[in-house]
Scaffold this active site. Sequence first.
Site, PDB file in Angstrom:
ATOM      1  N   GLU A 144      10.521   1.168   9.357  1.00 64.49           N
ATOM      2  CA  GLU A 144      11.715   1.520   9.079  1.00 64.49           C
ATOM      3  C   GLU A 144      11.278   3.552   9.045  1.00 64.49           C
ATOM      4  O   GLU A 144      10.316   3.755   8.414  1.00 64.49           O
ATOM      5  CB  GLU A 144      12.131   2.312   7.460  1.00 64.49           C
ATOM      6  CG  GLU A 144      12.814   0.231   6.931  1.00 64.49           C
ATOM      7  CD  GLU A 144      14.550   0.293   7.731  1.00 64.49           C
ATOM      8  OE1 GLU A 144      14.684   1.580   8.090  1.00 64.49           O
ATOM      9  OE2 GLU A 144      14.478  -0.651   7.246  1.00 64.49           O
TER      10      GLU A 144
ATOM     11  N   CYS B 115      14.026  11.384   4.779  1.00 64.37           N
ATOM     12  CA  CYS B 115      14.225  10.888   6.939  1.00 64.37           C
ATOM     13  C   CYS B 115      15.613  10.634   7.180  1.00 64.37           C
ATOM     14  O   CYS B 115      16.125  10.647   8.566  1.00 64.37           O
ATOM     15  CB  CYS B 115      13.733   9.346   7.086  1.00 64.37           C
ATOM     16  SG  CYS B 115      14.551   8.549   5.505  1.00 64.37           S
TER      17      CYS B 115
ATOM     18  N   GLU C  39      11.151  15.546  14.701  1.00 62.51           N
ATOM     19  CA  GLU C  39      10.986  15.498  12.925  1.00 62.51           C
ATOM     20  C   GLU C  39      10.210  16.643  12.791  1.00 62.51           C
ATOM     21  O   GLU C  39       9.067  16.569  13.396  1.00 62.51           O
ATOM     22  CB  GLU C  39      10.578  13.984  12.635  1.00 62.51           C
ATOM     23  CG  GLU C  39      11.356  13.826  10.795  1.00 62.51           C
ATOM     24  CD  GLU C  39      10.833  12.185  10.587  1.00 62.51           C
ATOM     25  OE1 GLU C  39      10.268  12.128  10.992  1.00 62.51           O
ATOM     26  OE2 GLU C  39      11.382  11.954  10.008  1.00 62.51           O
TER      27      GLU C  39
ATOM     28  N   LYS D 283       0.663  -1.506  -0.447  1.00 62.42           N
ATOM     29  CA  LYS D 283      -0.056   0.610   0.206  1.00 62.42           C
ATOM     30  C   LYS D 283       0.920   1.464   0.004  1.00 62.42           C
ATOM     31  O   LYS D 283       1.957   1.782   0.743  1.00 62.42           O
ATOM     32  CB  LYS D 283      -0.807   0.129   1.201  1.00 62.42           C
ATOM     33  CG  LYS D 283      -2.381   1.009   1.096  1.00 62.42           C
ATOM     34  CD  LYS D 283      -2.699   1.563   2.601  1.00 62.42           C
ATOM     35  CE  LYS D 283      -1.770   2.919   2.931  1.00 62.42           C
ATOM     36  NZ  LYS D 283      -1.490   4.569   2.013  1.00 62.42           N
TER      37      LYS D 283
END
Length: 503
Positions: A255, A289, A389, A182
């Site tokens: 991840e 990332c 983040e 997905k």
Amino acid sequence: MRTTRTTGWTGPAQYIGGRYQDGSGTEQLTVTEPATGAALTSYPVATAADVDHAVRAARAAFPAWAGASPSERSSALGRLAAELHHIADDLALTETRQAGKPIRLTRQFDVPGSIDNVEFFAATARQLEGKAAGEYSPDHTSSIRREPLGVIGSIAPWNYPLQMAVWKILPAVAAGNTIVLKPSELTPLTSLMLAEAATRADIPAGVVNIVTGPGQTVGQALVGHDDVDMVSFTGSTQVGLSIARAAAGKRLHLELGGKAPFLVFDDADLEAAVHGAVAGSLINTGQDCTAATRAYIQRPLFERFLSRTAELMASVRLGDPLDPETDQGPLISTVQRQRVAAFVDRARSDGAKVLHGGDAPGGALAGAPYYRPTLITGVPQDSEIVQSEIFGPVLVVLPFDTDDEGLALADDTPYGLAASAWTSDVYRAQRAGRELRAGCVWINDHIPIISEMPHGGYKASGYGKDMSAYAFDEYTNVKHVMSDITGVARKPWHRTIFSDRSA
Ligand code: NAD
């Protein structure tokens, strides 16, 4: 010059059993071109029934694909790489339009990097590794079998849509698994093109399936499906934790987010470090990332690093991602820009000094979710802008005095995906490589990746590896087959039960 070509994607939005399928959903989602706000296409999202259909197609394809020889799988993946070379320009264009990435980035990094990864796993399909078979006990021969797990359910983010699809699909299918992926609901098009290319490459129907739609519905249906053997997820730490709960009992590969430090010692080449920091923080508009997000500069270089970085950031050209002259495109959406701007505004009201950017550009770019390269200092280590983040073009720069302090600051966030150290001293470089707690430590560089080497996190950045032979291992089970070679009925170890009775 903006090209007027449309995307290379041709079908409806579910790719199941080797062909596009309409699916049973009626809810529509729109893929919006971030740079213009124009609708690229609308698609009906998958339902739980469509997810089930895709998992069943993957299950049906599994025995034959798992039973194919490594060389057959390798040849099929080699043909896929050839197909992708053939449509490379369409892939780059579609990726740029759906994700707002500069065309230089998609042509020179996303697409060639993805194809290289396919070629790497085509080769790796033939390299199954384990201990040598042998008589580790005098009475037995032991051998290792490395076997596929079955059906993999994978979920990917929007920041590198094609690369993330490749990182998930290729090691899984190279190892003999079948997969249902997905992609992000914002950027499904290049994943669908990849599945189409797999069919053209004669990869059997059902080996690669794509279902599209939101995470909370389609993603959850996939993660929780009883016939999915392993869940592999790339995305935010927050969603990763909820997936870990929903996938309890299944093999899991996560991840997750990052907050990479960029550690500059006082003997570093200042120009190299400044260029590395600007490129490393602004790549993909900071939606990476592993992007450099926190630069720690040893005191003697601190002021010069700040002024040179501000100067270089001012030279970065924001613009239409389809224009090859553009250095930085828009963020993925207005929601993402609001999020980035809110981080910067909160830091500013807490006393941060914003030395460059910190706002959206005006003029022709005002209508789209652009945000200027932003340079911030004067914030404490425990502030939100240092710890969380942001996923935007924002670099925070702070000073340090001793090497011990710099290394400790670099490690002081919940994340551990990537880090870099800048120095001309071999002992400092070795120490940084050894002590920084991250899945990748660069020395005198920041960002490059390579198919042969693993990518994956420490701490809240997740576990498991993408790329490299380590990723291939993630998608296999190691089985020990131990065969008696004595032929005797009464084995010496039976005395644990029978003592010395002669039964
Ligand atoms: P996200 O976590 O919001 O979404 C990722 C994917 O998960 C999407 O496909 C989404 O639809 C799906 N999803 C969302 N909620 C779900 C749920 N409850 N159940 C199942 N699926 C769900 O992340 P994003 O905003 O798409 O991407 C940005 C994030 O991805 C950043 O945190 C970034 O660091 C991370 N990322 C990590 C890596 C890595 O290799 N570690 C690589 C790229 C991006």
